[in-house]
Design a protein around this motif. Structure first.
Motif, PDB file in Angstrom:
ATOM      1  N   GLY A 630       0.797  -1.321   0.023  1.00 10.74           N
ATOM      2  CA  GLY A 630       0.103   0.205  -0.232  1.00 10.74           C
ATOM      3  C   GLY A 630       0.902   1.266  -0.158  1.00 10.74           C
ATOM      4  N   ILE A 631       2.009   1.176  -0.122  1.00 15.97           N
ATOM      5  CA  ILE A 631       3.157   2.387  -0.068  1.00 15.97           C
ATOM      6  C   ILE A 631       2.951   2.940  -1.617  1.00 15.97           C
ATOM      7  N   ASN A 632       2.609   4.080  -1.524  1.00 20.07           N
ATOM      8  CA  ASN A 632       2.510   4.776  -2.890  1.00 20.07           C
ATOM      9  C   ASN A 632       3.747   5.885  -3.378  1.00 20.07           C
ATOM     10  N   TYR A 633       4.135   6.390  -2.002  1.00 17.30           N
ATOM     11  CA  TYR A 633       5.203   7.173  -2.237  1.00 17.30           C
ATOM     12  C   TYR A 633       6.565   7.152  -1.559  1.00 17.30           C
ATOM     13  N   MET A 634       7.774   7.365  -1.929  1.00 14.44           N
ATOM     14  CA  MET A 634       8.920   7.334  -1.121  1.00 14.44           C
ATOM     15  C   MET A 634       9.760   8.587  -1.279  1.00 14.44           C
ATOM     16  N   TRP A 635      10.331   9.226  -0.475  1.00 16.08           N
ATOM     17  CA  TRP A 635      10.969  10.314  -0.941  1.00 16.08           C
ATOM     18  C   TRP A 635      12.597   9.799  -0.744  1.00 16.08           C
ATOM     19  N   THR A 636      13.448  10.315  -1.281  1.00 14.01           N
ATOM     20  CA  THR A 636      15.111  10.013  -1.389  1.00 14.01           C
ATOM     21  C   THR A 636      15.617  11.054  -0.298  1.00 14.01           C
ATOM     22  N   ASP A 637      16.899  10.664  -0.096  1.00 12.90           N
ATOM     23  CA  ASP A 637      17.527  11.585   0.873  1.00 12.90           C
ATOM     24  C   ASP A 637      17.640  12.970   0.288  1.00 12.90           C
ATOM     25  N   ARG A 638      17.678  13.850   1.155  1.00  8.07           N
ATOM     26  CA  ARG A 638      18.003  15.189   0.763  1.00  8.07           C
ATOM     27  C   ARG A 638      19.571  15.517   0.184  1.00  8.07           C
ATOM     28  N   THR A 639      19.251  16.047  -0.973  1.00  4.98           N
ATOM     29  CA  THR A 639      20.392  16.397  -1.796  1.00  4.98           C
ATOM     30  C   THR A 639      20.521  17.656  -2.216  1.00  4.98           C
ATOM     31  N   GLU A 646      13.273  13.958  -3.050  1.00  5.99           N
ATOM     32  CA  GLU A 646      12.729  13.909  -4.140  1.00  5.99           C
ATOM     33  C   GLU A 646      11.675  12.697  -4.188  1.00  5.99           C
ATOM     34  N   ARG A 647      10.345  13.234  -4.288  1.00  4.47           N
ATOM     35  CA  ARG A 647       9.182  12.274  -4.407  1.00  4.47           C
ATOM     36  C   ARG A 647       9.385  11.233  -5.191  1.00  4.47           C
ATOM     37  N   ILE A 648       9.311   9.709  -5.156  1.00  4.97           N
ATOM     38  CA  ILE A 648       9.139   9.039  -6.092  1.00  4.97           C
ATOM     39  C   ILE A 648       7.723   8.234  -6.082  1.00  4.97           C
ATOM     40  N   TRP A 658      13.860   2.649  -8.693  1.00  4.04           N
ATOM     41  CA  TRP A 658      14.093   2.488  -7.106  1.00  4.04           C
ATOM     42  C   TRP A 658      15.522   1.879  -6.778  1.00  4.04           C
ATOM     43  N   LYS A 659      16.428   1.134  -7.642  1.00  5.17           N
ATOM     44  CA  LYS A 659      17.671   0.697  -7.580  1.00  5.17           C
ATOM     45  C   LYS A 659      18.618   1.863  -7.370  1.00  5.17           C
ATOM     46  N   SER A 660      18.534   2.728  -8.319  1.00  2.82           N
ATOM     47  CA  SER A 660      19.205   3.879  -8.367  1.00  2.82           C
ATOM     48  C   SER A 660      19.004   4.847  -7.488  1.00  2.82           C
ATOM     49  N   LYS A 661      17.841   5.105  -6.703  1.00  7.66           N
ATOM     50  CA  LYS A 661      17.496   6.023  -5.784  1.00  7.66           C
ATOM     51  C   LYS A 661      17.804   5.769  -4.655  1.00  7.66           C
ATOM     52  N   GLN A 670      14.924   3.759   6.359  1.00  7.81           N
ATOM     53  CA  GLN A 670      15.276   4.951   6.310  1.00  7.81           C
ATOM     54  C   GLN A 670      14.570   6.160   5.588  1.00  7.81           C
ATOM     55  N   TYR A 671      13.849   5.501   4.510  1.00  8.80           N
ATOM     56  CA  TYR A 671      13.456   6.757   3.652  1.00  8.80           C
ATOM     57  C   TYR A 671      11.652   6.970   3.842  1.00  8.80           C
ATOM     58  N   ARG A 672      11.669   8.223   3.770  1.00  8.00           N
ATOM     59  CA  ARG A 672      10.353   8.801   4.365  1.00  8.00           C
ATOM     60  C   ARG A 672       9.120   8.490   3.374  1.00  8.00           C
ATOM     61  N   ILE A 673       8.189   8.185   4.141  1.00  8.99           N
ATOM     62  CA  ILE A 673       6.804   7.703   3.452  1.00  8.99           C
ATOM     63  C   ILE A 673       5.728   8.410   4.145  1.00  8.99           C
TER      64      ILE A 673
END
Length: 922
Positions: A630-639, A646-648, A658-661, A670-673
């Motif tokens: 049920g997870i729709n969005y994940m955010w990458t680390d702050r750069t 970045e919202r994915i 996903w593998k690159s981010k 670790q990554y925000r949801i």
């Protein structure tokens, strides 16, 4: 009425023998009489004081008019006047009515009146002068009330002004005739298109799951089909606005002529007249006021009358009119002003409107809002005199129309309206309350269901939400620091919580708390209020160890067993150690960090197995499991390129992205949801691997403007989709059921529950936690709790000053929320399915120590020696039986010291430390 069908001004009214035209309220809008000059040979009459001049008989052009004996105060001119004839006067005319030879002059004094018989129409000069041409002249004039006679020479200015008046009058007549031609011609040749009656905007009614009103949005309008409108309401509106509505053909030619004349002469502009014309102007957006608009309006009115019945037109009109206080249509006005309904027999709790109330509402139409010069006609507790007068005017017309009896008229009492405040008071309404935040989700969900913004604004929607008032109240009470029942009560104002309760069996959001300010940040869903969805920048929170439920789901799917062994001493690429809540490695897994099993690591929330699972499987496999749950969005680390991350969008991106981010730390959260997404995933785990689409709209209905009936529209399906294997989920649930007790937050009455805690460090060198979670639930309710900073991340501590973990305040909020709901709703104590263990125990990266058995000592050879007698004594038994001393099961069983579930596995001692970049738990 004169020969033109229009009453003249009171200053120069001519009376034609026969039925006289009564004066009306529109007289002051009529043009001056000089605009209607008569051709030569007529008798044009001004006003005479105090006598009356009576002119009768046919007067041919240039003919003689004889004036016979006159009674006091009256000059009589009679007889045929041949061309060039003289007028004889038989008797003296008193002041104001002198007649001379060849002419009949009437002075300009009021209130005298000149009655004109069958006389040919001539031209009249300013002042209402009546003239009978002298012999051979073809015209003449009398003095302006000076009693004299004779002919005054015309100046060039007089002639010019006279010609201008004649041209103006001719132009007006031409416009009217042309206008009439346009009306007829346009009607038959269909040059003017008949607009489709508008689908009126109206209120949207938003209810909770119990049918109580949460909110009303849009215009305050409630459509009522014309068939259902009580007759007294329709009659009241006709009485107020168009008394002859049921008898005319839809247009007012007098009004068209008046508008044409006023537009030509610069007079006051006139509005629509009949109810049909008013609606025609509205439906065709004819906003300007001019004779051309009036003509077009008339065409549309006639077409409306030919296509629709009077009742239909009245129904359209009743639903569109503005009635003050932001109310549109008679039903909204009836409910708002008097707490009644215009429907026959009433509607629900609203009784049917009576004649007095109907007249009061109908009277509003003329002036719905107050202005600087007018108080308006809206009902009030102490209405001004003008409002009472307007109401009585409407009621009197109703009496004349036969709509009310004489008794009703005689007993009339102005109806008492509801207090203005009471019409908007609603104990269950969301105004200004935390529950109002769900309106953002309603708007978004409507877009997903194909309801456009325009459709939403038109209104007529009845939206029953999934919000259960008991669950909602419990969520707010547990999560809001303003609530005395909340564990956050009295804590710093910078602390914020989110509490979400879902029904795992169908995806309904039963309770939703995302903050106290309904127009502020939505901390539970990060939903924008424009209906476009989750905000792109700055959304979500790091889920920490609570995300491990998806890592485990991915591992179980890949046939990993909870008995797999993991080496916590291994370092990640680059030589960096994996933190485990900052505790000493000797304390991890009871001193067995090099060979810790997955089950203990889950309960104790160690990080290293989850990092290595994500590394072995690939980050994409863990993210795929999270997406499936049920997870729709994940955010990458702050750069630098994305200072807020970045919202994915997981639903619109590939596994390669996903593998690159993301890196293997995704396995330990670790990554925000978004908390609401996480709540969906939690509900999927609670539902044993069946995912339901989370939704706030339980049912959606729309009013059919034709029938007034509610038609059910499509809503989000409640059918679930199995995304994880049932046996594997029972295995996962069996482990997660150990966590509430481990966190010392078992539920009321020992109710079965699954849970997972999580906390993430603040970062920037701080050892404090910035996010803390406790998620899980019971078979009937999936509950997700997050605690963090309001506006920005802040160090989280307990009231005691100690570092906050997910198993502290968040777990307490979670327990209080579920306990309150189960108690108030008196739910049964349902259980999760029995655990089915499975998977391959060999897939871990650690190795379990080999336990070597101690050999049993063989004393048989010794017994064959000289010490045989000792052996004989031993064989005889007794207290010195070697079995008691040498049984390796008592002293040498390595399970006491080496079993990772043994005596040194003390969870309470592992709560103090904190990893710098990783999850801190317990």
């Amino acid at each position: 009425m004169n020969a033109y069908g229009d009453p003249q001004n009171a200053r120069a009214r001519a009376r034609v023998p026969g039925p006289s035209a009564a004066s009306g309220p529109d007289d002051e809008d009529r043009p001056a009489p000089d605009a209607y000059r008569r051709p030569s040979g007529s008798a044009a009459v001004g006003s005479a004081t105090p006598g009356r001049a009576s002119v009768s008989g046919a007067a041919p052009v240039g003919g003689r008019a004889s004036v016979g004996p006159a009674t006091p105060g009256r000059a009589s001119v009679s007889g045929a006047a041949p061309v060039g004839g003289r007028a004889s006067v038989g008797g003296a005319a008193p002041v104001g009515g002198r007649a001379s030879v060849g002419s009949a002059a009437v002075g300009s004094a009021t209130p005298g009146r000149a009655s004109v018989g069958a006389a040919a129409v001539g031209a009249a000069s300013i002042g209402g002068r009546a003239s009978v041409p002298p012999p051979g002249s073809g015209g003449g004039s009398g003095g302006l009330g000076d009693g004299g006679s004779g002919k005054r020479p015309r100046t060039k200015a007089d002639k010019k002004y006279r010609r201008a008046n004649i041209l103006t009058a001719a132009a007006a007549v031409l416009v009217i005739l042309v206008g009439a031609g346009i009306v007829g011609g346009t009607y038959f040749f269909d040059d003017v298109e008949l607009p489709t009656p508008k689908a009126e905007a109206q209120m949207n009614l938003i209810l909770n799951a119990k049918g109580q009103t949460l909110a009303k949005t849009g215009e305050r309008r409630i459509l009522v089909p014309y068939q259902e409108v009580t007759k007294v309401m329709a009659d009241a509106v006709a009485a107020a606005e168009d008394k002859n509505f049921y008898h005319h053909n839809g247009i007012d030619m007098k009004g068209i002529a008046r508008a044409a004349w006023n537009n030509m002469t610069g007079g006051n502009q006139q509005g629509a007249s009949t109810i049909t014309q008013q609606y025609a102007r509205y439906v065709a957006d004819l906003n300007e006021i001019s004779y051309s608009r009036k003509l077009r309006e008339a065409v549309i009115a006639r077409k409306l009358e030919s296509k629709y019945s009077k009742d239909q037109i009245m129904g359209l009109y009743l639903n569109y009119i503005s009635l003050g206080q932001g109310r549109y249509g008679v039903e909204a006005a009836a409910q708002g002003y008097f707490g009644v309904s215009v429907k026959k027999g009433g509607s629900g709790k609203f009784k049917e409107i009576n004649a007095y109330q109907a007249a009061a509402i109908a009277s509003i139409i003329k002036q719905p809002y107050a202005t600087a010069s007018h108080p308006g006609y809206a009902p009030a507790a102490n209405p001004p005199v003008t409002t009472i007068q307007r109401w009585e005017y409407t009621l009197k017309n109703m009496l004349e129309m036969g709509s009310i009896s004489q008794e009703v008229w005689d007993k009339r009492v102005y109806p008492k309206p509801l207090p203005v405040s009471s019409s908007s008071t609603c104990k269950t309404c969301a105004d200004g309350k935390p529950v109002a935040m769900i309106l953002r989700h309603i708007k978004y969900e409507l877009r997903q269901l194909g309801i456009s913004e325009e459709q939403e604004k038109k209104g007529g929607l009845t939206i029953t939400t999934t919000i259960d008032p008991i669950v909602q109240k419990a969520a707010e009470a547990a999560g809001s620091r303003k609530s005395e029942d909340s564990p956050l009560h009295g804590r710093p104002k910078t602390y914020q919580a989110a509490v979400i309760g879902l029904d795992p069996s169908n995806g309904e959001v039963l309770g939703y708390y995302g903050g106290d300010d309904p127009v502020g940040v939505d901390y539970a869903g990060y939903m924008d209020g424009d209906g476009k969805g989750v905000q792109v920048v700055g959304g979500g929170q790091s889920p920490a160890s609570s995300f491990k439920i998806y890592t485990l789901a991915a591992a179980l799917k890949a046939n990993y067993s909870f008995k797999t062994i993991w080496n916590g001493e291994l370092k990640r690429p680059g030589g960096k150690k994996i933190s485990n809540a900052g505790q000493d490695p000797e304390d991890t897994c009871g001193g067995a960090i090099s060979h810790c099993d997955l089950e203990q690591s889950t309960v104790k929330s160690y990080n290293f197995p989850f990092y290595w699972i994500a590394s072995q499987l690939g980050e994409d496999k863990v993210i795929a499991a999270a997406k499936a749950a049920g997870i729709n969005y994940m955010w990458t680390d702050r750069t630098d390129g994305h200072p807020n991350g970045e919202r994915i969008d997981l639903n619109n991106s590939s596994e390669s992205t996903w593998k690159s981010k993301f890196d293997p730390e995704v396995g330990m959260g670790q990554y925000r949801i978004v908390p609401l997404d996480h709540a969906t995933g939690v509900a999927t785990i609670v539902a044993q691997g069946v995912r339901h689409q989370t939704h706030f709209i339980k049912s959606l209905k729309m009013v059919d403007p034709t029938t007034g009936k509610l038609s059910t529209l499509k809503t989000i399906t409640k059918e679930g989709t199995r995304v994880f294997d049932a046996a594997q989920m029972s295995d996962l649930s069996g482990v997660l059921q150990k966590i509430p007790e481990h966190a010392k937050h078992t539920l009321r009455n020992g109710r079965d529950a699954v849970a997972k805690s999580g906390s993430w460090e603040l970062g920037d060198g701080s050892s404090s936690n910035g996010d803390a979670w406790f998620v899980g639930g019971i078979p009937q309710l999936a509950a997700t709790v997050w605690v963090g900073g309001k506006d920005k991340r802040v160090p989280l501590t307990e009231a005691s000053g100690k570092k906050m973990f997910g198993s502290n305040t968040p777990a307490e909020i979670w327990k209080r929320f579920i306990d309150t709901v189960t108690e108030k709703k008196n739910w049964d104590q349902e259980k999760f399915p029995p655990r089915t263990e499975g998977g391959d125990p060999s897939l871990g990266n650690g190795v379990a120590p080999v336990v070597q058995e101690q050999p049993v000592q063989d004393n048989s050879q010794v017994c064959d020696s000289v010490l045989d007698f000792i052996c004989q004594n031993q064989d005889n038994g007794g207290n010195n039986n070697g079995g008691n001393d040498n049984n390796p099961g008592n002293n040498n069983n390595p399970g006491n010291n080496n079993n990772p579930f043994g005596d040194n596995n003390t969870g309470n001692n592992n709560t103090g430390g904190g990893g710098r970049n990783n999850d801190d738990d317990d």
